[in-house]
Design a protein around this motif. Structure first.
Motif, mmCIF file in Angstrom:
data_model
loop_
_atom_site.group_PDB
_atom_site.id
_atom_site.type_symbol
_atom_site.label_atom_id
_atom_site.label_comp_id
_atom_site.label_asym_id
_atom_site.label_seq_id
_atom_site.Cartn_x
_atom_site.Cartn_y
_atom_site.Cartn_z
ATOM 1 N N VAL A 94 0.837 -1.202 0.000
ATOM 2 C CA VAL A 94 0.000 0.000 0.000
ATOM 3 C C VAL A 94 0.870 1.250 0.000
ATOM 4 C CG1 VAL A 94 -1.649 1.329 1.382
ATOM 5 C CG2 VAL A 94 -2.025 -1.099 0.983
ATOM 6 N N GLU A 95 1.931 1.264 0.807
ATOM 7 C CA GLU A 95 2.826 2.428 0.838
ATOM 8 C C GLU A 95 3.491 2.638 -0.520
ATOM 9 O OE1 GLU A 95 3.343 4.784 3.201
ATOM 10 O OE2 GLU A 95 1.680 3.804 4.243
ATOM 11 N N LYS A 98 1.074 4.095 -3.032
ATOM 12 C CA LYS A 98 0.809 5.521 -2.820
ATOM 13 C C LYS A 98 1.830 6.383 -3.555
ATOM 14 C CE LYS A 98 -1.356 5.277 1.733
ATOM 15 N NZ LYS A 98 -1.164 5.585 3.171
ATOM 16 N N THR A 99 3.073 5.930 -3.609
ATOM 17 C CA THR A 99 4.127 6.720 -4.225
ATOM 18 C C THR A 99 4.347 6.360 -5.692
ATOM 19 O OG1 THR A 99 5.833 5.155 -3.506
ATOM 20 C CG2 THR A 99 5.326 6.990 -2.027
ATOM 21 N N ASP A 101 2.231 5.260 -9.156
ATOM 22 C CA ASP A 101 0.918 5.058 -9.769
ATOM 23 C C ASP A 101 0.879 3.871 -10.722
ATOM 24 O OD1 ASP A 101 2.554 6.224 -11.625
ATOM 25 O OD2 ASP A 101 1.054 7.627 -12.391
ATOM 26 N N LYS A 121 -6.090 -2.172 2.293
ATOM 27 C CA LYS A 121 -5.648 -0.868 2.802
ATOM 28 C C LYS A 121 -5.954 -0.729 4.283
ATOM 29 C CE LYS A 121 -5.970 1.343 -1.676
ATOM 30 N NZ LYS A 121 -6.721 2.214 -2.563
#
Length: 171
Positions: A94-95, A98-99, A101, A121
């Motif tokens: 998940v992390e 986030k950074t 795409d 999540k």
């Protein structure tokens, strides 16, 4: 890949699935080799793995495990993130998503419990097993620390009083 290599991949993945607490299915939307390497390194640091396998081989490997329900999520270019700690793989995936795409969380499973993307999540937002252990140890140690502080307080107050008298007499 010949038939023997495919059989080895399936048996290795099947054996690996028996030892993990969570499997997160991610969709690769054009990640570079460097980005995949960074993701694999982060997974290893957290105690997990990230593998890209052929969907058909993964579906065969899922058979006979708790993760058979994940077969429906295996469409397109996917990767499998897994770890023994139920939170570690989800948190790293998940992390990273986030950074970046180019990585999408599709879903996952904790044993026989299937999770959608939101469930993964939510799982990632939970504290890891090590963090929970640290909190429990902190809660167990806190009363002893408070007791030691309370028992030291009168002696410290006496020492300050004696020091004040000594400074007063010295002046």
């Amino acid at each position: 890949m010949d038939r023997n290599q495919k059989a080895e991949v399936v048996s290795a993945l099947n054996a690996h699935l028996a030892d993990v607490g969570v499997v997160v299915v991610t969709r690769n939307l054009g990640m570079t080799v460097a980005q995949s390497t960074v993701l694999r390194q982060k997974m290893r640091e957290a105690g997990g793995t990230y593998k890209v396998t052929k969907n058909r081989l993964a579906k065969i490997a899922f058979e006979g495990t708790d993760y058979t329900g994940l077969s429906d999520l295996l469409t397109g270019p996917v990767g499998l993130a897994s770890s023994a700690d139920p939170v570690a793989a989800a948190k790293v995936a998940v992390e990273f998503a986030k950074t970046n795409d180019k990585l999408e969380i599709v879903g996952g499973a904790m044993g026989e419990v299937l999770l959608n993307a939101e469930g993964v999540k939510a799982l990632a937002s939970m504290p890891s097993l090590d963090e929970l252990r640290a909190k429990i140890v902190g809660l167990l140690v806190a009363p002893a620390t408070k007791l030691a502080t309370v028992t030291q307080a009168p002696a410290a107050q006496l020492a300050r009083v004696f020091n004040a008298y000594a400074e007063k007499n010295a002046a």
